[in-house]
Design a protein around this motif. Structure first.
Motif, PDB file in Angstrom:
ATOM      1  N   ILE B  37     -90.056 -87.395 -46.465  1.00 23.68           N
ATOM      2  CA  ILE B  37     -91.220 -88.103 -45.956  1.00 23.68           C
ATOM      3  C   ILE B  37     -92.444 -87.402 -46.537  1.00 23.68           C
ATOM      4  O   ILE B  37     -92.500 -86.163 -46.554  1.00 23.68           O
ATOM      5  CB  ILE B  37     -91.260 -88.088 -44.415  1.00 23.68           C
ATOM      6  CG1 ILE B  37     -90.099 -88.930 -43.863  1.00 23.68           C
ATOM      7  CG2 ILE B  37     -92.601 -88.627 -43.906  1.00 23.68           C
ATOM      8  CD1 ILE B  37     -90.023 -88.981 -42.350  1.00 23.68           C
ATOM      9  N   MET B  42     -96.351 -86.619 -42.167  1.00 17.97           N
ATOM     10  CA  MET B  42     -95.743 -85.922 -41.028  1.00 17.97           C
ATOM     11  C   MET B  42     -96.840 -85.367 -40.124  1.00 17.97           C
ATOM     12  O   MET B  42     -96.709 -85.357 -38.903  1.00 17.97           O
ATOM     13  CB  MET B  42     -94.850 -84.785 -41.518  1.00 17.97           C
ATOM     14  CG  MET B  42     -93.663 -85.240 -42.318  1.00 17.97           C
ATOM     15  SD  MET B  42     -92.432 -86.034 -41.280  1.00 17.97           S
ATOM     16  CE  MET B  42     -91.562 -84.576 -40.688  1.00 17.97           C
ATOM     17  N   GLU B  46     -97.421 -86.363 -36.277  1.00 24.11           N
ATOM     18  CA  GLU B  46     -97.526 -85.350 -35.225  1.00 24.11           C
ATOM     19  C   GLU B  46     -98.774 -85.573 -34.371  1.00 24.11           C
ATOM     20  O   GLU B  46     -98.729 -85.482 -33.144  1.00 24.11           O
ATOM     21  CB  GLU B  46     -97.533 -83.939 -35.829  1.00 24.11           C
ATOM     22  CG  GLU B  46     -97.713 -82.803 -34.837  1.00 24.11           C
ATOM     23  CD  GLU B  46     -96.688 -82.786 -33.702  1.00 24.11           C
ATOM     24  OE1 GLU B  46     -95.513 -83.068 -33.972  1.00 24.11           O
ATOM     25  OE2 GLU B  46     -97.078 -82.509 -32.550  1.00 24.11           O
ATOM     26  N   ALA B  75     -85.986 -90.129 -39.370  1.00 25.03           N
ATOM     27  CA  ALA B  75     -86.372 -88.814 -38.832  1.00 25.03           C
ATOM     28  C   ALA B  75     -87.586 -88.962 -37.917  1.00 25.03           C
ATOM     29  O   ALA B  75     -87.706 -88.268 -36.909  1.00 25.03           O
ATOM     30  CB  ALA B  75     -86.683 -87.844 -39.967  1.00 25.03           C
ATOM     31  N   MET B  79     -88.192 -87.918 -33.997  1.00 26.53           N
ATOM     32  CA  MET B  79     -89.307 -87.072 -33.548  1.00 26.53           C
ATOM     33  C   MET B  79     -89.989 -87.665 -32.322  1.00 26.53           C
ATOM     34  O   MET B  79     -90.653 -86.946 -31.574  1.00 26.53           O
ATOM     35  CB  MET B  79     -90.340 -86.921 -34.664  1.00 26.53           C
ATOM     36  CG  MET B  79     -89.906 -86.007 -35.802  1.00 26.53           C
ATOM     37  SD  MET B  79     -90.991 -86.186 -37.241  1.00 26.53           S
ATOM     38  CE  MET B  79     -92.446 -85.261 -36.708  1.00 26.53           C
ATOM     39  N   GLU B 188     -98.450 -78.586 -37.001  1.00 25.23           N
ATOM     40  CA  GLU B 188     -97.059 -78.365 -37.409  1.00 25.23           C
ATOM     41  C   GLU B 188     -96.191 -79.459 -36.807  1.00 25.23           C
ATOM     42  O   GLU B 188     -96.029 -79.527 -35.592  1.00 25.23           O
ATOM     43  CB  GLU B 188     -96.556 -77.000 -36.939  1.00 25.23           C
ATOM     44  CG  GLU B 188     -95.143 -76.731 -37.447  1.00 25.23           C
ATOM     45  CD  GLU B 188     -94.571 -75.382 -37.001  1.00 25.23           C
ATOM     46  OE1 GLU B 188     -94.890 -74.938 -35.886  1.00 25.23           O
ATOM     47  OE2 GLU B 188     -93.798 -74.794 -37.787  1.00 25.23           O
ATOM     48  N   PRO B 189     -95.637 -80.333 -37.657  1.00 29.69           N
ATOM     49  CA  PRO B 189     -94.828 -81.435 -37.109  1.00 29.69           C
ATOM     50  C   PRO B 189     -93.638 -80.908 -36.310  1.00 29.69           C
ATOM     51  O   PRO B 189     -92.960 -79.986 -36.747  1.00 29.69           O
ATOM     52  CB  PRO B 189     -94.350 -82.174 -38.367  1.00 29.69           C
ATOM     53  CG  PRO B 189     -95.304 -81.782 -39.440  1.00 29.69           C
ATOM     54  CD  PRO B 189     -95.737 -80.392 -39.112  1.00 29.69           C
ATOM     55  N   ARG B 190     -93.458 -81.475 -35.134  1.00 31.59           N
ATOM     56  CA  ARG B 190     -92.333 -81.084 -34.297  1.00 31.59           C
ATOM     57  C   ARG B 190     -91.026 -81.423 -35.003  1.00 31.59           C
ATOM     58  O   ARG B 190     -90.977 -82.358 -35.810  1.00 31.59           O
ATOM     59  CB  ARG B 190     -92.407 -81.813 -32.958  1.00 31.59           C
ATOM     60  CG  ARG B 190     -92.207 -83.319 -33.101  1.00 31.59           C
ATOM     61  CD  ARG B 190     -92.590 -84.070 -31.849  1.00 31.59           C
ATOM     62  NE  ARG B 190     -94.023 -83.908 -31.564  1.00 31.59           N
ATOM     63  CZ  ARG B 190     -94.591 -84.312 -30.421  1.00 31.59           C
ATOM     64  NH1 ARG B 190     -93.872 -84.899 -29.506  1.00 31.59           N
ATOM     65  NH2 ARG B 190     -95.885 -84.145 -30.222  1.00 31.59           N
ATOM     66  N   PHE B 191     -89.977 -80.675 -34.669  1.00 33.24           N
ATOM     67  CA  PHE B 191     -88.685 -80.992 -35.273  1.00 33.24           C
ATOM     68  C   PHE B 191     -88.059 -82.167 -34.507  1.00 33.24           C
ATOM     69  O   PHE B 191     -88.469 -82.498 -33.406  1.00 33.24           O
ATOM     70  CB  PHE B 191     -87.764 -79.774 -35.243  1.00 33.24           C
ATOM     71  CG  PHE B 191     -86.567 -79.936 -36.137  1.00 33.24           C
ATOM     72  CD1 PHE B 191     -86.737 -80.156 -37.495  1.00 33.24           C
ATOM     73  CD2 PHE B 191     -85.281 -79.902 -35.631  1.00 33.24           C
ATOM     74  CE1 PHE B 191     -85.645 -80.328 -38.329  1.00 33.24           C
ATOM     75  CE2 PHE B 191     -84.182 -80.071 -36.462  1.00 33.24           C
ATOM     76  CZ  PHE B 191     -84.358 -80.288 -37.806  1.00 33.24           C
ATOM     77  N   MET B 192     -87.066 -82.792 -35.134  1.00 28.22           N
ATOM     78  CA  MET B 192     -86.390 -83.918 -34.511  1.00 28.22           C
ATOM     79  C   MET B 192     -85.783 -83.509 -33.177  1.00 28.22           C
ATOM     80  O   MET B 192     -85.256 -82.419 -33.036  1.00 28.22           O
ATOM     81  CB  MET B 192     -85.282 -84.422 -35.434  1.00 28.22           C
ATOM     82  CG  MET B 192     -85.807 -85.017 -36.714  1.00 28.22           C
ATOM     83  SD  MET B 192     -84.463 -85.510 -37.811  1.00 28.22           S
ATOM     84  CE  MET B 192     -84.097 -83.964 -38.618  1.00 28.22           C
ATOM     85  N   TYR B 194     -82.849 -83.869 -30.928  1.00 25.52           N
ATOM     86  CA  TYR B 194     -81.489 -84.355 -31.125  1.00 25.52           C
ATOM     87  C   TYR B 194     -80.951 -85.200 -29.989  1.00 25.52           C
ATOM     88  O   TYR B 194     -79.978 -85.915 -30.142  1.00 25.52           O
ATOM     89  CB  TYR B 194     -80.564 -83.203 -31.515  1.00 25.52           C
ATOM     90  CG  TYR B 194     -80.527 -83.162 -33.007  1.00 25.52           C
ATOM     91  CD1 TYR B 194     -79.471 -83.714 -33.708  1.00 25.52           C
ATOM     92  CD2 TYR B 194     -81.636 -82.717 -33.724  1.00 25.52           C
ATOM     93  CE1 TYR B 194     -79.474 -83.775 -35.071  1.00 25.52           C
ATOM     94  CE2 TYR B 194     -81.661 -82.769 -35.090  1.00 25.52           C
ATOM     95  CZ  TYR B 194     -80.573 -83.296 -35.762  1.00 25.52           C
ATOM     96  OH  TYR B 194     -80.586 -83.380 -37.110  1.00 25.52           O
ATOM     97  N   ARG B 195     -81.640 -85.188 -28.858  1.00 26.77           N
ATOM     98  CA  ARG B 195     -81.222 -86.083 -27.784  1.00 26.77           C
ATOM     99  C   ARG B 195     -81.560 -87.527 -28.130  1.00 26.77           C
ATOM    100  O   ARG B 195     -81.093 -88.451 -27.507  1.00 26.77           O
ATOM    101  CB  ARG B 195     -81.897 -85.679 -26.470  1.00 26.77           C
ATOM    102  CG  ARG B 195     -81.418 -84.334 -25.956  1.00 26.77           C
ATOM    103  CD  ARG B 195     -82.341 -83.777 -24.898  1.00 26.77           C
ATOM    104  NE  ARG B 195     -83.683 -83.545 -25.444  1.00 26.77           N
ATOM    105  CZ  ARG B 195     -84.692 -83.085 -24.735  1.00 26.77           C
ATOM    106  NH1 ARG B 195     -84.532 -82.830 -23.450  1.00 26.77           N
ATOM    107  NH2 ARG B 195     -85.875 -82.883 -25.291  1.00 26.77           N
TER     108      ARG B 195
END
Lengths: 389, 265, 339
Positions: B37, B42, B46, B75, B79, B188-192, B194-195
Motif C-alpha cells: 500500500i 497508510m 491512520e 490490510a 486495520m 504511525e499506522p496501527r498494525f492489522m 487479527y480479530r
C-alpha cells in the motif's frame, strides 16, 4: 499515605489470559524471586516488577503499563522460579492484549508492517536479501544433493556487521566439505520479532507461510545462524512440519568437529570468555556446543564470567528490544562487557547477531579498546584455512 | 447528529527499490515487483481511523486499479476500515492525475459522498501530490493539505487542520465536507487487528465498480481523459551507492566536499 | 477526449511563472523558474511573464523583472492578502483564460502544489508535478517535462499535445537562482479582477513560523558520531551554511552532546535529505537505516575500512577534526589560519 485505588477485575480478560497462557500464571504464588532475578534491577532504580505482571495475568488485569515492553524475554526469572512458571509465555500474552488495546510502544507497529511488506523486520528491500552472498557462489538448496539448508535469517542477510558471521560460516561449511544450499531471495523470515513482541496471531501467519516455503523446497535439516530463529523453528514451528530438524550452527559445527570433518588448524593465543545467548542457553539448554567449539581451537583459553550458563546475563537485545531504544546506563550489555573485562578476557565470543551488536556497542561505549567482540563463527573461521576464501 | 462518514483514497504501488524498466517496450515492469500500500496512504488511513476511534461512523477505502490491488488493500480492512470499493476497469488504465481524480470523484459521489475524504500526501510511484487538490476541485469542496493533525468540531461541522509550511506551521479551518491530505510519516499506522482478519477477508467487504457503474464520461477516464502522455522512460542512475573514495590533504578534501555540497544543495 | 478551456491554436507563445510571495518576499523557487524560463524564452523567441497575486505586492514586481521577466501581471486585492486556495485559484484562472499562455509553471511549495492541482482540473488541462527538468521543443512549442518516480528510480519524459496551458511544478533547488539585473526593462500591468468573498471557505486560525524541529525532511542533514568526540558546534556551523540540521548517532546522544530528538536511525528519526553528511560515524546498521533514503551520502572517517563507506556515495578518508574546519572555511570563503 494515599489510598489504594480499587481495581475492577474483568472476567472476559481473565478468561482470555487463561486461554493465551494455558493457565501458566496460575502456579505463581507471588514470592517475587522473578523480580529479584530480573537484570533490570541492576540497571534501573525501579526494578521491573515481573511479579506484578504475573499477578495481573492471574486476575485478568491490563493497565497499559509500558514497562511491559522492557522485558527482553531472557528467561532468567523463569529459570529461578520455584514454581516453574513459564513467565515468558505470560509476558507475551500480556503483550498480545496490549496490541489488542493499542497500547504498544511507538515504533513497534512499524516493525510488524516491515515484516508484512518486506519479509524482514529491518525495512530492507526483500529483493536484496541475498546481497550478503555476492561473489560466494552458494547453490540454491536442493534436497536431493544437500545435507542441510543454511538458514541465514534477516539480521545476517541485511546488517553489514552481521553479514560477516554468515560469510564466516560459509567458509567453515566449505572447509568441512558440507553439501549445503540456501534459499537466497526466497528465504522466509522466521517471524521471531512478531513472536517476541507478543503478536502471536501474526506470528502464526508468518510461521505458516515459512513452513509452507520450507515444505515446498523439501527442507528437513536446517542450520540457523541466530539462536532466535533456531528457537522459533525448534519450539514454535516443528509441530506443523514432518521430519523437521532445526539446529543452531554451534550444534552443527560441534557435530562436524566430532565426526572429524572440521578441524581448526591455526592457533589463536587468546583468553576468551563466552556470552551465552539466552535463546541458545536458557531457552534451549544448549551450553556445551559453543564451549566445545572454543575448546577445540588451539591456543584458546576459555575463562567464564561471574554469570554464565544458566545464570548468564542477557545482552539486552531479545524480546523485541532490538527495535526499541534503551537509554545509556541502562544497557545489560554495558554490565556484560565489564564482566568480560573483569575475568581477564580480551576476546568476548558469542553466538548470536543481536549479542554481537549490543556487546560491540557497549565495548565502545565503555571504552574497552582491548576487548574484541566476535561471533564464534568468525573466530573459528580465522583458525581454518581451506585456501578457498 | 448523523454518523461521521469518511472515505480514504488508497493506492497499491510496487516497492520502489524493485522497479525495473523494460526498455524493449518502454514500460515499467510492475508485475515482477512486490507490491505494498502506498506508504503515505497508510498515514491517511491512520488519521481517519483515529477519528473513527473517537467519533465512530463509517470508513470506506476507495481505490482505482486492477483486481490485484484487492488482496493488498484488505490490510486496510483489518486495520479498521468498514468497506473497500475498488474502481476497476480496463478503460481506467493509463490515467494521469486529471483522469484519476475524475474517476475517484465519480466513485466518491456514487458512494454518496463523505464528510471527510482522505488522501496520502503523494504516491511513492508517481509522487505528484496533485490528487488531493484535484479531487477537491472535482468534488467542489475545500481542502486541507499536508496535515500533521486534524480535529473536528462536529457541532459546527468544521475541520481544523495543522499543516506544515516552510519553517513552521499553520492551522486552517474549513467547513465539512472537505478533502484532507496527510503529511507522510506524521503518524504511525496501527498494525492489522487479527480479530478482524476473517471478517476482512469476506466477500461482502468488497465492491468492484467499473466505468459504467460510475456513469463515467468516457472522454474523462483512462488514457482518453489524460492530457499528458509519456514520451519516454529511463531508469535513473542506479540507487547503489557510488562508494567513490576521495583522498588528499584536509584542505583538498574540503574543497571536494564543498563542490559536492554546492552542486547538490 | 477531454478538452481544455483553450486549445494550442488559441495560445500565446509565452511562459508564465507563478510568482509566489510570502510576507513581502518572493519565493526563491519562483526566481529559479524565471531563470530557466529566460533561457528557454530566449532560445524560442517567446516572452516570459510573471503572475503576481497579493495585496500591496507591487513593490516585488521590479525584482521579478530583474530576474528575467518581460512582463508582470499584477493583481492586488484585500482578499489576496493571505493565501487561500479559493481566492488564488479563482484569480489565477481568470487571468490565465484572458491571456492564454502556452506554458504555466509553479514552484512545488505547499501552496504552489495546492494551487496547481486545483487549476489543472478547473482548466481541464494536464499537470506535471515535481519536474526535474523542463524543456520546450522548438517546432511545436511542446513542453517536455522530465519527472522521476518510484523514489527516483525511473525517469519519464511527459508532454501534452492538445491541452493548454502546459502546466508544471518544480521543487525548490532544481534550477539555479538567476543573477538579478536591476537594469532590465519590463512592464508591470495591473489587472482588474472579480473576486467574490463568498467563495472563500478557508480560514487561517493560527500561523507560526520558526518553530519545531523536523529532521525527517531537512534537505541537508549533518550527522555526527562517536568520532566527533563531542564537538557538535562545528557541525551546527556547517549545517547553518545550507539551512540544514544536525543529527547524530546513538553514542553522542548517550554522552549528552546532542539531544535525543536528533538521533537518526532505526530507533531515532528516519530522514530523507538531499545530502547526508556523515562525520566520524562508523556506520552501525541501526544508524544507517536512518539515512538510506538520502539522495546523496558523503561520509568522512579516518578509517578506510569503516562500514559507513559501504553506504556512502563519496567516501572521504580523513580526520573530521582537520577536514571540517577547512570545509567551513572553503564554504564561507575564508582562509584557514593555523596558529
Amino acid at each position: 499515605m494515599s489510598a489504594i485505588e480499587p481495581r475492577l477485575v474483568d472476567d472476559a480478560l481473565w478468561y482470555r489470559l487463561l486461554e493465551l497462557t494455558d493457565g501458566a500464571a496460575a502456579l505463581c504464588y507471588q514470592c517475587g524471586v522473578c523480580t529479584a532475578m530480573c537484570p533490570w534491577g541492576d540497571l534501573r532504580k525501579e526494578p521491573l516488577s515481573v511479579r506484578t505482571f504475573l499477578r495481573q495475568a492471574q486476575l485478568g488485569l491490563q493497565d497499559g503499563d509500558q514497562s511491559l515492553w522492557l522485558c527482553t524475554t531472557c528467561a532468567q526469572c523463569s529459570a529461578a522460579c520455584p514454581r516453574g512458571v513459564d513467565i515468558v509465555k505470560v509476558l507475551r500474552a500480556l503483550r498480545l492484549l496490549a496490541w489488542e488495546l493499542r497500547q504498544v510502544e511507538i515504533g513497534l507497529p512499524s516493525v510488524l508492517w516491515s515484516l508484512h511488506w518486506n519479509n524482514n523486520p529491518w525495512t530492507q528491500p526483500p529483493s536484496q536479501r541475498a546481497g550478503w552472498a555476492k561473489g560466494l557462489d552458494i547453490p540454491a538448496f536442493d534436497p536431493q544433493q544437500h545435507e542441510i539448508l543454511f538458514y541465514v535469517g534477516c539480521t545476517s542477510s541485511f546488517d553489514r556487521r552481521s553479514q560477516k558471521i554468515a560469510r564466516a560460516l560459509v567458509h567453515l561449511l566449505d572447509a568441512a566439505g558440507v553439501r549445503y544450499g540456501y534459499l537466497g531471495e526466497a528465504e522466509p523470515c522466521c517471524g521471531e520479532s512478531a513472536l517476541s513482541l507478543g503478536h502471536s496471531p501474526y506470528f502464526r501467519e508468518v510461521a505458516r507461510q515459512a513452513a509452507q516455503t520450507f515444505d515446498e523446497h523439501g527442507v528437513t535439516a536446517l542450520v540457523a545462524i541466530s539462536p532466535h530463529c533456531y528457537d522459533v523453528f525448534k519450539n514454535h514451528f516443528s509441530a506443523s512440519m514432518n521430519n523437521f530438524e532445526p539446529m543452531h550452527y554451534t550444534q552443527y559445527l560441534a557435530q562436524l568437529l566430532e565426526s572429524g570433518r572440521l578441524r581448526f588448524n591455526q592457533s589463536e593465543e587468546t583468553r576468551v570468555t563466552f556470552q551465552d545467548p539466552c535463546y541458545l542457553g536458557r531457552h534451549n539448554g544448549e551450553y556445551q556446543a559453543p564451549r566445545r567449539i572454543l575448546a577445540s581451537i588451539p591456543g584458546l583459553e576459555l575463562v567464564e564470567m561471574t554469570q554464565h550458563e544458566e545464570d548468564g546475563l542477557c545482552c539486552g537485545g531479545g524480546g523485541g528490544r532490538m527495535w526499541l531504544e534503551t537509554p545509556a546506563g541502562e544497557r545489560f550489555s554495558d554490565l556484560r562487557v565489564e564482566q568480560a573485562a573483569a575475568c581477564g578476557a580480551s576476546l568476548l565470543a558469542t553466538a548470536c547477531p543481536f549479542c554481537v551488536t549490543c556487546l560491540e556497542d557497549s565495548a565502545k561505549f565503555k571504552k574497552l579498546s582491548g576487548m574484541q567482540v566476535l561471533d564464534i563463527a568468525e573466530l573459528a573461521a580465522r583458525t581454518v584455512s581451506n585456501g578457498k576464501h | 447528529m448523523p454518523e461521521l462518514r469518511q472515505v480514504v483514497c488508497m493506492k497499491v504501488v510496487p516497492k520502489p527499490e524493485e522497479i525495473r524498466v523494460d526498455y524493449e517496450t518502454g514500460l515499467l515492469k510492475r508485475a515482477s515487483a512486490r507490491s505494498e500500500i502506498n506508504p503515505p496512504d497508510m498515514n491517511a488511513l491512520e488519521m481517519a481511523l483515529s477519528l473513527k476511534d473517537f467519533y465512530g461512523g463509517r470508513l470506506e477505502i476507495i481505490s482505482m486499479g486492477p483486481p490485484y490491488f484487492e488482496p493488498v488493500l484488505r490490510a486496510g480492512l483489518a486495520m479498521g476500515a468498514d468497506h473497500l470499493t475498488l474502481l476497476s476497469d480496463a478503460a481506467f488504465a493509463g490515467a494521469d492525475t486529471l483522469a484519476t481524480t475524475y474517476t475517484l470523484a465519480q466513485g466518491i459521489r456514487k458512494l454518496g459522498g463523505a464528510d471527510l475524504i482522505f488522501c496520502g500526501e503523494e504516491s511513492s510511484d508517481g509522487a505528484t501530490g496533485q490528487v488531493p487538490p484535484g479531487l477537491a476541485e472535482w468534488l467542489e469542496v475545500p481542502q486541507l493539505t499536508l496535515l500533521t493533525a486534524l480535529e473536528l468540531d462536529i457541532e459546527c461541522r468544521v475541520a481544523r487542520g495543522r499543516r506544515e509550511i516552510k519553517g513552521g506551521y499553520e492551522v486552517l479551518e474549513v467547513p465539512l465536507p472537505c478533502v484532507v491530505s496527510v503529511k507522510t510519516a506524521s503518524n504511525e499506522p496501527r498494525f492489522m487487528d487479527y480479530r478482524r482478519q476473517y471478517w476482512a477477508s469476506e466477500a461482502e467487504r468488497l465492491k468492484v465498480w467499473n466505468a459504467e457503474d460510475l456513469s463515467a464520461d468516457p472522454d474523462c477516464i483512462g488514457l482518453t481523459g489524460s492530457p499528458t502522455t509519456v514520451s519516454g522512460l529511463a531508469e535513473a542512475a542506479s540507487r547503489e551507492r557510488r562508494r567513490q573514495f576521495l583522498t588528499g590533504t584536509p584542505s583538498e578534501l574540503a574543497t571536494q566536499i564543498a563542490e559536492l555540497l554546492q552542486k547538490s544543495l | 477526449m477531454v478538452t481544455s478551456h483553450y486549445s494550442p491554436q488559441a495560445e500565446n507563445k509565452t511562459i508564465w511563472v507563478f510568482l509566489e510571495q510570502q510576507d513581502g518576499v518572493l519565493e526563491e523557487v519562483s526566481l529559479e523558474l524565471l531563470a530557466r524560463g529566460r533561457e528557454l524564452a530566449d532560445q524560442l523567441g517567446w516572452t516570459l511573464e510573471g503572475l503576481l497575486l497579493g495585496q500591496h505586492v507591487a513593490g516585488l514586481a521590479p525584482h521579478g523583472i530583474a530576474c528575467g521577466a518581460d512582463r508582470i501581471w499584477l493583481a492586488e486585492h484585500d482578499l489576496l492578502e493571505h493565501f487561500t486556495i479559493e481566492a488564488f485559484t479563482q484569480v489565477a484562472c481568470q487571468l490565465l483564460l484572458q491571456k492564454r499562455p502556452s506554458v504555466f509553471w509553479l514552484g512545488a511549495t505547499p501552496n504552489g502544489r495546492d494551487l496547481a492541482g486545483r487549476l489543472a482540473v478547473r482548466l481541464r488541462t494536464g499537470l506535471n508535478a515535481d519536474c526535474t527538468d523542463l524543456r520546450i521543443e522548438p517546432r511545436e512549442g511542446l513542453l517536455v517535462c522530465e519527472v522521476s518516480g518510484f523514489g527516483g528510480g525511473v525517469l519519464a519524459m511527459i508532454e501534452m499535445r492538445n491541452h493548454r496551458p502546459q502546466m508544471a511544478t518544480v521543487r525548490p533547488g532544481v534550477f539555479a537562482l538567476p543573477h538579478p539585473d536591476p537594469s532590465r526593462v519590463g512592464e508591470v500591468i495591473s489587472m482588474e479582477i472579480d473576486l467574490d468573498p463568498a467563495i472563500i471557505q478557508t480560514r487561517v486560525i493560527e500561523r507560526s513560523v520558526g518553530a519545531g524541529l523536523n529532521l525527517s525532511r531537512v534537505p541537508f542533514l549533518v550527522t555526527g558520531g562517536r568520532g566527533m568526540e563531542g564537538d557538535f558546534k562545528i557541525l551546527e556551523q556547517l549545517a547553518q551554511l545550507f539551512e540544514g540540521e544536525v543529527g547524530a548517532t546513538r553514542p553522542p546522544v548517550d554522552e549528552g552532546h546532542v539531544g535525543r530528538e536528533r538521533q537518526v536511525g532505526q530507533t531515532g528519526v528516519v530522514c530523507s535529505p538531499k545530502v547526508a553528511l556523515c562525520c566520524g560515524i562508523s556506520g552501525a546498521f541501526h544508524f544507517v537505516v536512518g539515512i538510506e533514503k538520502a539522495s546523496l551520502v558523503i561520509a568522512i572517517n579516518s578509517d578506510p575500512e569503516a562500514p559507513i563507506f559501504e553506504y556512502a556515495d563519496y567516501c572521504v578518508v580523513g580526520d573530521v577534526h582537520e577536514v571540517l574546519p577547512e570545509l567551513i572555511a572553503v564554504l564561507s570563503g575564508q582562509q584557514v589560519t593555523y596558529a
